[in-house]
Enzyme design. Sequence first.
Site, PDB file in Angstrom:
ATOM      1  N   TYR A  84     -71.549 -24.018  32.746  1.00 18.52           N
ATOM      2  CA  TYR A  84     -72.134 -25.356  32.947  1.00 18.52           C
ATOM      3  C   TYR A  84     -72.932 -25.480  31.516  1.00 18.52           C
ATOM      4  O   TYR A  84     -73.638 -26.296  31.245  1.00 18.52           O
ATOM      5  CB  TYR A  84     -73.389 -25.186  33.736  1.00 18.52           C
ATOM      6  CG  TYR A  84     -72.886 -24.714  35.372  1.00 18.52           C
ATOM      7  CD1 TYR A  84     -72.135 -25.902  35.993  1.00 18.52           C
ATOM      8  CD2 TYR A  84     -73.213 -23.668  35.985  1.00 18.52           C
ATOM      9  CE1 TYR A  84     -71.932 -25.528  37.260  1.00 18.52           C
ATOM     10  CE2 TYR A  84     -72.813 -23.290  37.090  1.00 18.52           C
ATOM     11  CZ  TYR A  84     -72.133 -24.472  37.858  1.00 18.52           C
ATOM     12  OH  TYR A  84     -71.677 -24.202  39.227  1.00 18.52           O
ATOM     13  N   ARG A 144     -78.830 -27.106  29.251  1.00 17.23           N
ATOM     14  CA  ARG A 144     -79.313 -26.402  30.358  1.00 17.23           C
ATOM     15  C   ARG A 144     -80.855 -26.211  30.237  1.00 17.23           C
ATOM     16  O   ARG A 144     -81.662 -26.277  31.016  1.00 17.23           O
ATOM     17  CB  ARG A 144     -78.758 -25.121  30.933  1.00 17.23           C
ATOM     18  CG  ARG A 144     -77.404 -25.391  31.264  1.00 17.23           C
ATOM     19  CD  ARG A 144     -76.540 -23.969  31.799  1.00 17.23           C
ATOM     20  NE  ARG A 144     -77.184 -23.748  33.276  1.00 17.23           N
ATOM     21  CZ  ARG A 144     -78.123 -22.782  33.217  1.00 17.23           C
ATOM     22  NH1 ARG A 144     -78.522 -21.974  32.357  1.00 17.23           N
ATOM     23  NH2 ARG A 144     -78.877 -22.448  34.537  1.00 17.23           N
ATOM     24  N   PRO A 159     -67.955 -18.956  44.196  1.00 20.43           N
ATOM     25  CA  PRO A 159     -68.715 -18.704  42.991  1.00 20.43           C
ATOM     26  C   PRO A 159     -68.349 -19.419  41.712  1.00 20.43           C
ATOM     27  O   PRO A 159     -67.013 -19.734  41.615  1.00 20.43           O
ATOM     28  CB  PRO A 159     -68.828 -17.191  42.795  1.00 20.43           C
ATOM     29  CG  PRO A 159     -67.343 -16.811  43.639  1.00 20.43           C
ATOM     30  CD  PRO A 159     -66.952 -18.075  44.535  1.00 20.43           C
ATOM     31  N   CYS A 168     -81.566 -35.114  18.130  1.00 17.95           N
ATOM     32  CA  CYS A 168     -82.575 -36.066  17.879  1.00 17.95           C
ATOM     33  C   CYS A 168     -83.253 -36.167  18.992  1.00 17.95           C
ATOM     34  O   CYS A 168     -83.356 -37.141  19.663  1.00 17.95           O
ATOM     35  CB  CYS A 168     -82.417 -37.397  17.259  1.00 17.95           C
ATOM     36  SG  CYS A 168     -81.710 -37.160  15.615  1.00 17.95           S
TER      37      CYS A 168
HETATM   38  N1  LLP Z   1     -69.761 -24.744  45.629  1.00 17.76           N
HETATM   39  C1  LLP Z   1     -70.262 -25.934  45.609  1.00 17.76           C
HETATM   40  C2  LLP Z   1     -69.990 -26.948  46.522  1.00 17.76           C
HETATM   41  C3  LLP Z   1     -71.004 -26.236  44.540  1.00 17.76           C
HETATM   42  O1  LLP Z   1     -71.589 -27.577  44.527  1.00 17.76           O
HETATM   43  C4  LLP Z   1     -71.328 -25.412  43.617  1.00 17.76           C
HETATM   44  C5  LLP Z   1     -71.994 -25.548  42.412  1.00 17.76           C
HETATM   45  C6  LLP Z   1     -70.793 -24.001  43.798  1.00 17.76           C
HETATM   46  C7  LLP Z   1     -70.022 -23.955  44.767  1.00 17.76           C
HETATM   47  C8  LLP Z   1     -70.971 -22.947  42.609  1.00 17.76           C
HETATM   48  O2  LLP Z   1     -72.221 -22.707  42.362  1.00 17.76           O
HETATM   49  P1  LLP Z   1     -72.605 -21.472  41.364  1.00 17.76           P
HETATM   50  O3  LLP Z   1     -71.844 -20.320  41.872  1.00 17.76           O
HETATM   51  O4  LLP Z   1     -71.862 -21.791  40.106  1.00 17.76           O
HETATM   52  O5  LLP Z   1     -73.943 -21.311  41.343  1.00 17.76           O
HETATM   53  N2  LLP Z   1     -75.431 -27.287  36.418  1.00 17.76           N
HETATM   54  C9  LLP Z   1     -76.293 -26.429  37.132  1.00 17.76           C
HETATM   55  C10 LLP Z   1     -75.583 -25.708  38.322  1.00 17.76           C
HETATM   56  C11 LLP Z   1     -75.147 -26.747  39.273  1.00 17.76           C
HETATM   57  C12 LLP Z   1     -74.150 -26.342  40.444  1.00 17.76           C
HETATM   58  C13 LLP Z   1     -73.614 -27.358  41.229  1.00 17.76           C
HETATM   59  N3  LLP Z   1     -72.653 -26.898  42.237  1.00 17.76           N
HETATM   60  C14 LLP Z   1     -76.538 -25.117  35.954  1.00 17.76           C
HETATM   61  O6  LLP Z   1     -76.319 -25.201  34.818  1.00 17.76           O
HETATM   62  O7  LLP Z   1     -77.244 -24.352  36.421  1.00 17.76           O
END
Ligand code: LLP
Length: 437
Positions: A394, A334, A295, A365
Amino acid sequence: MQLFPRTARINARNHLEIGGCDVVDLAREFGTPLYIFDETHLRARANEIRDAFCSRWQNSLVLYATKAYYSPYIARIFKDAGLGIDVTSEGELEIARRVGLDPDKIYLHGNNKTPAEIRAALTQGVTHIVIDNLDEIELVAHIADELRVTVRVLLRLAPAIDPHTHRHLATGIAESKFGLPIHTGAALDAARRITHHSSRLTLVGLHAHIGSQIFDVQPYRDTIAALFDFAAELRAAVGVELQELDLGGGWGVPYTETQNELPIEQVAEAIVSSFKLQVSKLQPETSNLKLIFEPGRALIASSAVALYTVGAVKEIRNVKTYVSVDGGMGDNIRPALYGATYTARVANKMNDAPTQRVAIAGRYCEQGDVLIHAVDLPRVERGDLIAIPVAGAYQLPMASNYNLIPRPAVIAVRDGRARVVRRRETIEDLLQCDVDE
Ligand code: LLP
């Protein structure tokens, strides 16, 4: 105080207080935009997530997905909680090295790992690499040979499961750029190629990360079933026994009052019960499979609040009112990138009743630089402070210097004390890489 970190409260001055610190005082001392981490919340959340899994399956390992936001401060907190990490760059590896994180708890990810990254990881003693594509197998084997080390590898699979999230955040679907599809035979081919390099590479497990901001447990159950089906195929075709199963991250968190929370206990119960069922089918005796989670957002998002100062307030009569703040897409891309929604409070008027619906506009801008399109707030004027909760994931790591604006300071608060964990950038910082002669 829904959505705000757990030590947040409204104090006698009608101000938002976090970690025993009045945010109006924090704004005065550290300036805005300011990212405020509630250390008590951050530590408690890490322990809760770790315990939710370890209490249900002892051989569980929680890796923090560092891309959500990593810094030496965050690294130490999660290290204290016993978490490992999922890293994707030399920068993230370097932080882990500096805080002395056990390399055995570091998993290297990425769909296009560079030779330098692989070399840096293996030199640092990292034992696990998650293989994303066929091409990478030779590369990792070659570098492992050169360094005379052995590597435990996991195969990242694209199990063709739709997690029903924003299309930019769906990573386990068949057309994803991440992972090896099962149905085309690519995953099995990869397993065979790995066994050709058995002196350096040991295939220990399977990985899938199906996406992000997922609010339903069913896609995880489906993923577990798909991975175990493939594990059975792997055993029959290549003779490999599964030792580790990594289910990625992706558990959704609410950003506004209208989004439902997906409680961690519910996620853990659903995942571990499906997992146990599959284990009993694949390995009916006893099994000591290592169950891994990655996570990012669920560990960190809710621990931080972004604080901004209001500048211009523009009313377009009968259309909308823009409340402009001193941050925006430079520190939080985001909303512009994913249409992400947020809520806000006026941090110096916490108990004042809302009287108007406004949009919170960023200062960059770009017409798309609107942090919140509609939020009900009390009367707002220049100098007021806007607090946006759920700002921990993020935002800072995706920040930019668009318009040549320095990125915010980050502070940690706890028991009435505040300390800077990342100083505010200066214009000097921004110009130091430019060469002009
Ligand atoms: N494991 C892998 C291989 C990943 O690519 C990611 C996230 C995670 C775990 C963790 O995912 P999470 O639990 O945080 O959802 N920038 C986007 C989110 C991109 C996630 C990329 N990979 C946003 O701001 O929503």
